[in-house]
Design an enzyme around this catalytic site. Structure first.
Site, mmCIF file in Angstrom:
data_model
loop_
_atom_site.group_PDB
_atom_site.id
_atom_site.type_symbol
_atom_site.label_atom_id
_atom_site.label_comp_id
_atom_site.label_asym_id
_atom_site.label_seq_id
_atom_site.Cartn_x
_atom_site.Cartn_y
_atom_site.Cartn_z
ATOM 1 N N ASP A 66 0.847 -1.099 -0.045
ATOM 2 C CA ASP A 66 -0.181 0.238 -0.154
ATOM 3 C C ASP A 66 0.974 1.335 0.080
ATOM 4 O O ASP A 66 1.670 1.395 0.968
ATOM 5 C CB ASP A 66 -1.107 -0.058 1.280
ATOM 6 C CG ASP A 66 -2.137 1.204 1.400
ATOM 7 O OD1 ASP A 66 -1.706 2.285 0.573
ATOM 8 O OD2 ASP A 66 -2.696 1.229 2.076
ATOM 9 N N ARG A 128 10.514 10.497 -2.104
ATOM 10 C CA ARG A 128 11.392 10.714 -1.263
ATOM 11 C C ARG A 128 12.303 9.592 -1.117
ATOM 12 O O ARG A 128 13.667 9.759 -1.032
ATOM 13 C CB ARG A 128 10.776 10.946 0.055
ATOM 14 C CG ARG A 128 11.668 11.317 1.270
ATOM 15 C CD ARG A 128 11.089 11.497 2.607
ATOM 16 N NE ARG A 128 10.282 10.423 3.049
ATOM 17 C CZ ARG A 128 9.485 10.518 4.194
ATOM 18 N NH1 ARG A 128 9.356 11.568 4.910
ATOM 19 N NH2 ARG A 128 8.558 9.479 4.349
ATOM 20 N N TYR A 172 -10.243 14.213 -4.978
ATOM 21 C CA TYR A 172 -9.311 14.065 -6.186
ATOM 22 C C TYR A 172 -8.658 15.307 -7.049
ATOM 23 O O TYR A 172 -7.544 15.195 -7.058
ATOM 24 C CB TYR A 172 -10.084 13.462 -7.250
ATOM 25 C CG TYR A 172 -9.256 12.703 -8.530
ATOM 26 C CD1 TYR A 172 -8.408 11.488 -8.333
ATOM 27 C CD2 TYR A 172 -9.445 13.464 -9.594
ATOM 28 C CE1 TYR A 172 -7.764 11.166 -9.178
ATOM 29 C CE2 TYR A 172 -8.745 12.685 -10.774
ATOM 30 C CZ TYR A 172 -7.894 11.632 -10.576
ATOM 31 O OH TYR A 172 -7.015 11.047 -11.627
ATOM 32 N N LYS A 176 -4.569 16.067 -6.751
ATOM 33 C CA LYS A 176 -3.946 16.109 -8.255
ATOM 34 C C LYS A 176 -3.355 17.751 -8.132
ATOM 35 O O LYS A 176 -2.195 17.933 -8.789
ATOM 36 C CB LYS A 176 -4.651 15.914 -9.326
ATOM 37 C CG LYS A 176 -5.158 14.326 -9.445
ATOM 38 C CD LYS A 176 -4.014 13.232 -9.354
ATOM 39 C CE LYS A 176 -4.305 12.085 -9.431
ATOM 40 N NZ LYS A 176 -3.091 10.973 -9.227
ATOM 41 N N THR A 207 -9.634 3.366 -18.672
ATOM 42 C CA THR A 207 -8.686 2.386 -17.858
ATOM 43 C C THR A 207 -9.634 1.603 -16.890
ATOM 44 O O THR A 207 -10.914 2.005 -16.576
ATOM 45 C CB THR A 207 -7.763 3.272 -16.861
ATOM 46 O OG1 THR A 207 -8.610 4.116 -15.879
ATOM 47 C CG2 THR A 207 -7.070 4.205 -17.767
#
Length: 268
Positions: A66, A128, A172, A176, A207
């Site tokens: 995850d 990172r 969302y 983004k 998708t």
């Protein structure tokens, strides 16, 4: 596309992530690491990607995790570095979307947090961990002309929802927009050190993520056919081509960009 190195791809078990893995194999990468929550789907993706390899000794490794779990991400990235010896390209394609009926005033906190955890936190954790490896490795050389190209290249999946507002997509859109901000500030930090960071902004794409929810699927159908100048939804491979370009040596002077792949949606 000049991508001779090793790639790490999240969200790699389906959709644009899997298609990007296929393109890396076809375009001469040395190996790919496939990361996704779905272990069974990962193995199926691996079976699809391996036969496409154009490089002798091409290697595929998988990690079920995850991306919103910081410890899992750090462990997986370290293991991938041990497997490959280096990480040259990172593609942060993992993501989820929710429609909030009624908009922000009715968005549930648990939905807000989950979207931000995966789309933003997950992107940050992978970026990172990989950047700490990339900044300490020697630059990769172009397979075309032998010049030193970069220490690493990271491509984050944003969206046209990161450039504009979309109704009932509170979490969302916020996530983004934040991914683009993360991309730009990170690119500024490391441009002079040979680490490039860019984002890709897909429009309405055909998708599994857009098909799995009836409400999202209906909105995608309307906006792709009626609001997109090309009159159709995009295909995963069309975004994957842009990602491979941004990763490789042919884009060596591009960093901090948010490349739009949307059939003209945002030019309206």
């Amino acid at each position: 596309m000049d991508v001779p190195g090793y790639a790490l791809i999240t969200g790699a078990a389906s959709g644009m992530g899997k298609e990007t893995a296929r393109k890396f194999a076809q375009d001469g990468a040395a190996g790919v690491a496939l990361l996704d929550l779905n272990a069974e789907a990962l193995e199926k993706a691996k079976a699809e990607v391996e036969p496409l390899a154009q490089t002798k000794g091409f290697k595929v490794v998988t990690h079920a995790l995850d991306v919103s779990n910081e410890d899992q991400v750090n462990k997986a990235v370290d293991e991938i570095k041990q497997s490959f010896g280096r990480i040259d390209y990172v593609v942060n394609a993992a993501g989820i979307a929710f429609k909030h009926e009624g908009g922000a005033a009715f968005a549930e906190t648990k939905d807000w947090k989950r979207v931000l955890e995966i789309n933003l936190d997950g992107t940050f954790y992978v970026l990172r961990a990989a950047a700490n490896i990339m900044l300490n490795q020697n630059p990769i050389k172009s397979s075309l002309d032998g010049r030193e190209v970069q220490r690493g290249s990271i491509v984050n999946f944003a969206s046209v929802a990161g450039l504009t507002g979309i109704g009932m997509s509170t979490a969302y859109c916020a996530s983004k927009h934040a991914v683009i901000g993360l991309t730009k500030t990170t690119s500024e930090d490391y441009a002079a050190k040979g680490l490039r960071v860019n984002a890709v902004c897909p429009g309405y794409m055909d998708t599994p993520m857009t098909r799995q929810n009836a409400e999202i699927s209906k909105a995608m159908e309307i906006r792709s056919t009626q609001w997109t100048p090309m009159g159709r939804a995009g295909q995963p491979g069309e975004v994957a081509d842009a990602v491979i370009f941004l990763c490789g040596g042919r884009s060596s002077f591009i960093t901090g960009s948010a490349m739009v792949v949307d059939g003209g949606y945002t030019e309206r």
